[in-house]
Design a protein around this motif. Structure first.
Motif, PDB file in Angstrom:
ATOM      1  N   ALA A 244       0.736  -1.179   0.060  1.00 25.82           N
ATOM      2  CA  ALA A 244       0.104  -0.043  -0.109  1.00 25.82           C
ATOM      3  C   ALA A 244       0.882   1.304   0.030  1.00 25.82           C
ATOM      4  CB  ALA A 244      -0.928  -0.058   1.261  1.00 25.82           C
ATOM      5  N   GLU A 245       2.073   1.393   0.484  1.00 25.01           N
ATOM      6  CA  GLU A 245       2.887   2.351   0.663  1.00 25.01           C
ATOM      7  C   GLU A 245       3.124   2.743  -0.903  1.00 25.01           C
ATOM      8  OE1 GLU A 245       3.414  -0.590   2.203  1.00 25.01           O
ATOM      9  OE2 GLU A 245       3.069   0.098   4.446  1.00 25.01           O
ATOM     10  N   ILE A 246       3.477   1.749  -1.728  1.00 27.24           N
ATOM     11  CA  ILE A 246       3.705   2.228  -3.270  1.00 27.24           C
ATOM     12  C   ILE A 246       2.691   2.743  -3.758  1.00 27.24           C
ATOM     13  CG2 ILE A 246       4.416   1.232  -5.396  1.00 27.24           C
ATOM     14  CD1 ILE A 246       5.718  -1.087  -4.139  1.00 27.24           C
ATOM     15  N   THR A 247       1.460   2.440  -3.341  1.00 30.51           N
ATOM     16  CA  THR A 247       0.174   3.222  -3.960  1.00 30.51           C
ATOM     17  C   THR A 247       0.128   4.570  -3.598  1.00 30.51           C
ATOM     18  OG1 THR A 247      -0.639   0.916  -4.391  1.00 30.51           O
ATOM     19  CG2 THR A 247      -2.134   2.940  -4.458  1.00 30.51           C
ATOM     20  N   MET A 248       0.342   4.668  -2.130  1.00 26.89           N
ATOM     21  CA  MET A 248       0.156   5.951  -1.627  1.00 26.89           C
ATOM     22  C   MET A 248       1.185   6.624  -1.979  1.00 26.89           C
ATOM     23  SD  MET A 248       0.652   6.948   2.442  1.00 26.89           S
ATOM     24  CE  MET A 248       2.460   6.489   2.363  1.00 26.89           C
ATOM     25  N   THR A 249       2.365   6.441  -2.321  1.00 25.74           N
ATOM     26  CA  THR A 249       3.518   7.346  -2.800  1.00 25.74           C
ATOM     27  C   THR A 249       3.166   7.677  -4.288  1.00 25.74           C
ATOM     28  OG1 THR A 249       5.188   6.360  -1.678  1.00 25.74           O
ATOM     29  CG2 THR A 249       6.043   7.438  -3.378  1.00 25.74           C
ATOM     30  N   ILE A 250       2.527   6.939  -5.117  1.00 26.31           N
ATOM     31  CA  ILE A 250       2.214   7.192  -6.646  1.00 26.31           C
ATOM     32  C   ILE A 250       1.313   8.211  -6.449  1.00 26.31           C
ATOM     33  CG2 ILE A 250       1.216   6.464  -8.588  1.00 26.31           C
ATOM     34  CD1 ILE A 250       2.543   3.512  -8.103  1.00 26.31           C
ATOM     35  N   ASP A 251       0.221   8.083  -5.448  1.00 19.87           N
ATOM     36  CA  ASP A 251      -0.882   8.846  -5.366  1.00 19.87           C
ATOM     37  C   ASP A 251      -0.349  10.202  -5.064  1.00 19.87           C
ATOM     38  OD1 ASP A 251      -3.659   9.679  -5.204  1.00 19.87           O
ATOM     39  OD2 ASP A 251      -3.956   9.150  -3.274  1.00 19.87           O
ATOM     40  N   TYR A 252       0.252  10.389  -3.865  1.00 22.60           N
ATOM     41  CA  TYR A 252       0.694  11.879  -3.425  1.00 22.60           C
ATOM     42  C   TYR A 252       1.679  12.436  -4.145  1.00 22.60           C
ATOM     43  CZ  TYR A 252      -1.914  11.156   0.859  1.00 22.60           C
ATOM     44  OH  TYR A 252      -2.978  10.816   1.619  1.00 22.60           O
ATOM     45  N   SER A 253       2.560  11.649  -4.869  1.00 22.32           N
ATOM     46  CA  SER A 253       3.327  12.131  -5.890  1.00 22.32           C
ATOM     47  C   SER A 253       2.687  12.698  -7.224  1.00 22.32           C
ATOM     48  CB  SER A 253       4.306  11.114  -6.439  1.00 22.32           C
ATOM     49  OG  SER A 253       5.311  10.533  -5.402  1.00 22.32           O
ATOM     50  N   TRP A 254       1.624  12.175  -7.638  1.00 22.88           N
ATOM     51  CA  TRP A 254       0.961  12.700  -8.633  1.00 22.88           C
ATOM     52  C   TRP A 254       0.262  14.382  -8.090  1.00 22.88           C
ATOM     53  CZ3 TRP A 254      -4.191  14.177  -9.440  1.00 22.88           C
ATOM     54  CH2 TRP A 254      -4.665  14.564 -10.761  1.00 22.88           C
ATOM     55  N   PHE A 255      -0.352  14.317  -6.641  1.00 24.02           N
ATOM     56  CA  PHE A 255      -0.657  15.567  -6.350  1.00 24.02           C
ATOM     57  C   PHE A 255       0.343  16.559  -6.253  1.00 24.02           C
ATOM     58  CE2 PHE A 255      -4.666  12.999  -4.632  1.00 24.02           C
ATOM     59  CZ  PHE A 255      -5.405  13.545  -5.239  1.00 24.02           C
ATOM     60  N   VAL A 256       1.591  16.153  -5.988  1.00 23.55           N
ATOM     61  CA  VAL A 256       2.730  17.022  -5.903  1.00 23.55           C
ATOM     62  C   VAL A 256       3.033  17.593  -7.523  1.00 23.55           C
ATOM     63  CG1 VAL A 256       5.202  17.219  -5.555  1.00 23.55           C
ATOM     64  CG2 VAL A 256       3.581  16.308  -3.662  1.00 23.55           C
ATOM     65  N   LEU A 257       2.979  16.739  -8.234  1.00 27.56           N
ATOM     66  CA  LEU A 257       3.253  17.425  -9.701  1.00 27.56           C
ATOM     67  C   LEU A 257       2.311  18.080 -10.188  1.00 27.56           C
ATOM     68  CD1 LEU A 257       4.887  13.808 -11.089  1.00 27.56           C
ATOM     69  CD2 LEU A 257       6.071  16.289 -10.622  1.00 27.56           C
ATOM     70  N   CYS A 258       0.935  17.756  -9.658  1.00 26.12           N
ATOM     71  CA  CYS A 258      -0.256  18.604 -10.220  1.00 26.12           C
ATOM     72  C   CYS A 258      -0.108  20.177  -9.329  1.00 26.12           C
ATOM     73  CB  CYS A 258      -1.643  18.150  -9.476  1.00 26.12           C
ATOM     74  SG  CYS A 258      -2.342  16.928 -10.751  1.00 26.12           S
ATOM     75  N   ALA A 259       0.563  20.285  -8.207  1.00 28.88           N
ATOM     76  CA  ALA A 259       0.846  21.644  -7.992  1.00 28.88           C
ATOM     77  C   ALA A 259       1.918  22.385  -8.624  1.00 28.88           C
ATOM     78  CB  ALA A 259       1.137  21.505  -6.268  1.00 28.88           C
ATOM     79  N   LEU A 260       2.695  21.334  -9.223  1.00 22.45           N
ATOM     80  CA  LEU A 260       3.720  22.144  -9.875  1.00 22.45           C
ATOM     81  C   LEU A 260       3.418  22.502 -11.234  1.00 22.45           C
ATOM     82  CD1 LEU A 260       6.990  20.048  -8.800  1.00 22.45           C
ATOM     83  CD2 LEU A 260       6.357  22.222  -8.152  1.00 22.45           C
ATOM     84  N   MET A 261       2.356  22.090 -11.884  1.00 22.29           N
ATOM     85  CA  MET A 261       1.951  21.960 -13.037  1.00 22.29           C
ATOM     86  C   MET A 261       1.815  23.662 -13.524  1.00 22.29           C
ATOM     87  SD  MET A 261      -1.388  20.611 -15.293  1.00 22.29           S
ATOM     88  CE  MET A 261      -1.076  18.974 -14.792  1.00 22.29           C
ATOM     89  N   PRO A 262       1.389  24.571 -12.906  1.00 18.98           N
ATOM     90  CA  PRO A 262       1.466  25.805 -13.460  1.00 18.98           C
ATOM     91  C   PRO A 262       2.637  26.592 -13.908  1.00 18.98           C
ATOM     92  CG  PRO A 262      -0.421  25.603 -11.491  1.00 18.98           C
ATOM     93  CD  PRO A 262       0.643  24.515 -11.446  1.00 18.98           C
ATOM     94  N   PHE A 263       3.699  25.920 -13.218  1.00 17.25           N
ATOM     95  CA  PHE A 263       5.018  26.609 -13.628  1.00 17.25           C
ATOM     96  C   PHE A 263       5.595  25.790 -14.666  1.00 17.25           C
ATOM     97  CE2 PHE A 263       4.403  26.845  -8.903  1.00 17.25           C
ATOM     98  CZ  PHE A 263       4.110  28.124  -8.982  1.00 17.25           C
ATOM     99  N   MET A 264       5.006  24.705 -14.947  1.00 20.36           N
ATOM    100  CA  MET A 264       5.751  23.647 -16.211  1.00 20.36           C
ATOM    101  C   MET A 264       4.765  23.736 -17.540  1.00 20.36           C
ATOM    102  SD  MET A 264       8.078  22.468 -14.881  1.00 20.36           S
ATOM    103  CE  MET A 264       8.865  22.308 -13.081  1.00 20.36           C
ATOM    104  N   LEU A 265       3.732  24.418 -17.471  1.00 20.82           N
ATOM    105  CA  LEU A 265       2.992  24.634 -18.680  1.00 20.82           C
ATOM    106  C   LEU A 265       3.584  25.577 -19.626  1.00 20.82           C
ATOM    107  CD1 LEU A 265      -0.774  24.539 -17.471  1.00 20.82           C
ATOM    108  CD2 LEU A 265       0.527  22.819 -18.499  1.00 20.82           C
TER     109      LEU A 265
END
Length: 118
Positions: free
Chosen positions: A78-99
């Motif tokens: 479950a830790e791997i799934t949780m890491t993937i999930d939270y990493s996606w949210f972190v990358l979403c927060a960075l998206m405005p700077f990457m577009l």
């Protein structure tokens, strides 16, 4: 539209999984259109975001399917799934700077009179 998780966890989660995949497709499309703005850090970001966006729904669907078949959680950590999930949210927060800085569409609305026999 919203199905509570008490009725079906799979169908409750499915719209979110579709959002994840479609956001990755839109991001890839924007960078295909504006390749001249693609720096090395943005290329790494696209790879990470796309990888997580396509792997996470597969992991979730496999976990749901395993539970439906065997009635218990699989051996996948479950830790791997949780890491993937939270990493996606972190990358979403960075998206405005990457577009890419592209053209913005502006819409203008006007009030008018509609004839009675319309």
């Amino acid at each position: 539209f919203a199905i509570p998780p008490t009725i079906s966890v799979f169908y409750h989660t499915l719209p979110f999984l579709m959002l994840i995949v479609s956001s990755a497709a839109v991001l890839l499309g924007r960078f295909i259109m504006f390749q001249d703005e693609l720096s090395q850090i943005k290329a790494v970001y696209i790879c990470a975001f796309s990888l997580l966006s396509f792997v996470y729904p597969i992991v979730c669907i496999c976990e749901f399917r395993y539970y439906d078949l065997y009635g218990e959680k699989s051996g996948w950590p479950a830790e791997i799934t949780m890491t993937i999930d939270y990493s996606w949210f972190v990358l979403c927060a960075l998206m405005p700077f990457m577009l890419p800085k592209d053209i913005v569409l502006i819409t203008d609305y006007k009030l008018g009179y509609r004839p009675q026999n319309f």
